[in-house]
Design a protein around this motif. Structure first.
Motif, PDB file in Angstrom:
ATOM      1  N   ALA A  37       0.519  -0.570  -0.005  1.00 35.39           N
ATOM      2  CA  ALA A  37       0.230   0.180  -0.281  1.00 35.39           C
ATOM      3  C   ALA A  37       0.948   1.351   0.379  1.00 35.39           C
ATOM      4  CB  ALA A  37      -0.587  -0.546   1.123  1.00 35.39           C
ATOM      5  N   SER A  38       1.076   1.847  -1.146  1.00 35.48           N
ATOM      6  CA  SER A  38       1.545   3.205  -1.127  1.00 35.48           C
ATOM      7  C   SER A  38       0.761   4.520  -0.877  1.00 35.48           C
ATOM      8  CB  SER A  38       1.544   2.987  -2.747  1.00 35.48           C
ATOM      9  OG  SER A  38       0.684   4.009  -3.632  1.00 35.48           O
ATOM     10  N   MET A  39       1.834   5.555   0.170  1.00 33.03           N
ATOM     11  CA  MET A  39       0.771   6.482   0.567  1.00 33.03           C
ATOM     12  C   MET A  39      -0.350   7.335  -0.530  1.00 33.03           C
ATOM     13  SD  MET A  39       1.532   7.567   3.288  1.00 33.03           S
ATOM     14  CE  MET A  39       1.867   8.906   3.554  1.00 33.03           C
ATOM     15  N   ALA A  40       0.651   7.255  -1.662  1.00 34.56           N
ATOM     16  CA  ALA A  40      -0.599   7.523  -3.817  1.00 34.56           C
ATOM     17  C   ALA A  40      -2.881   6.655  -2.888  1.00 34.56           C
ATOM     18  CB  ALA A  40      -0.003   7.573  -4.175  1.00 34.56           C
ATOM     19  N   GLU A  41      -1.728   5.932  -3.034  1.00 30.27           N
ATOM     20  CA  GLU A  41      -2.905   4.681  -2.271  1.00 30.27           C
ATOM     21  C   GLU A  41      -3.768   4.920  -1.417  1.00 30.27           C
ATOM     22  OE1 GLU A  41      -4.429   0.297  -2.085  1.00 30.27           O
ATOM     23  OE2 GLU A  41      -1.962   0.306  -2.574  1.00 30.27           O
TER      24      GLU A  41
END
Length: 203
Positions: A37-41
């Motif tokens: 899980a990315s910060m963008a997601e």
């Protein structure tokens, strides 16, 4: 007025936005794992820009630390409620069915397992988890000591320390168990779990 100044000038709104990020992060961590899980997601799931999220959490580690602290608050509330019961030990036994079923639900165990896995490889998260565990463990120990004194049961360090660790281990193990055996017989488990708790708490 800067963004940070605005955030601090309206703490209620800031807390709402902070919880919005945490709710989104929990969904993303469960779906993709901590590293997946990315910060963008997370920002997309929260409905805000990545830059806005960094006003509240400077990293994914900080988000996990917030989840850990929320759990400490949850445990504190449980301990306070038990302290108010006429017989806290019996109250724990009586609550077995509800508490076991809750720990078997994915909404309960998915995130803690993800955090534990990260703590096993990330020293920063490990330190956060161990500090939180020490605080919650201390609360449980204090509550059990007082409750056992009412029953004239042993409250020496050896008896209390072993009891605290075993009770925590029983509950923490439920999430792992249901991952390995999702079709386990919950009712049979609850019956033996209740008997085990009663034997432990009243001996």
């Amino acid at each position: 007025m800067s963004t940070v100044e605005k955030r601090h000038s309206d703490p209620e709104r800031a807390q709402t936005r902070r919880q919005q990020v945490l709710d989104a992060a929990e969904t993303c961590f469960r779906r993709s794992g901590f590293h997946g899980a990315s910060m963008a997601e997370i920002s997309k799931a929260a409905g805000m820009s990545a830059g806005h999220i960094y006003n509240y959490f400077d990293s994914k580690d900080a988000i996990i630390a917030a989840f850990v602290e929320q759990n400490v608050e949850r445990v504190t509330a449980i301990m306070r409620n038990l302290e108010q019961q006429e017989d806290p030990l019996q109250a724990i036994v009586d609550d077995t069915a509800r508490s076991v079923r809750e720990h078997l639900e994915r909404d309960t165990w998915a995130l803690p397992l993800e955090i534990s896995a990260e703590a096993a490889r990330n020293p920063t998260i490990a330190a956060v988890v161990r500090d939180a565990d020490a605080r919650s463990r201390g609360q449980l120990r204090a509550m059990l000591k007082t409750a056992r004194e009412r029953h004239h049961l042993p409250v020496d360090d050896f008896a209390l320390d072993g009891l605290v660790e075993l009770v925590i281990t029983l509950y923490q193990g439920l999430g792992v168990r249901v991952v390995h055996h999702p079709d386990l017989d919950a009712e049979a488990l609850i019956a033996r779990f209740r008997a085990t708790l009663k034997a432990l708490l009243f001996s």
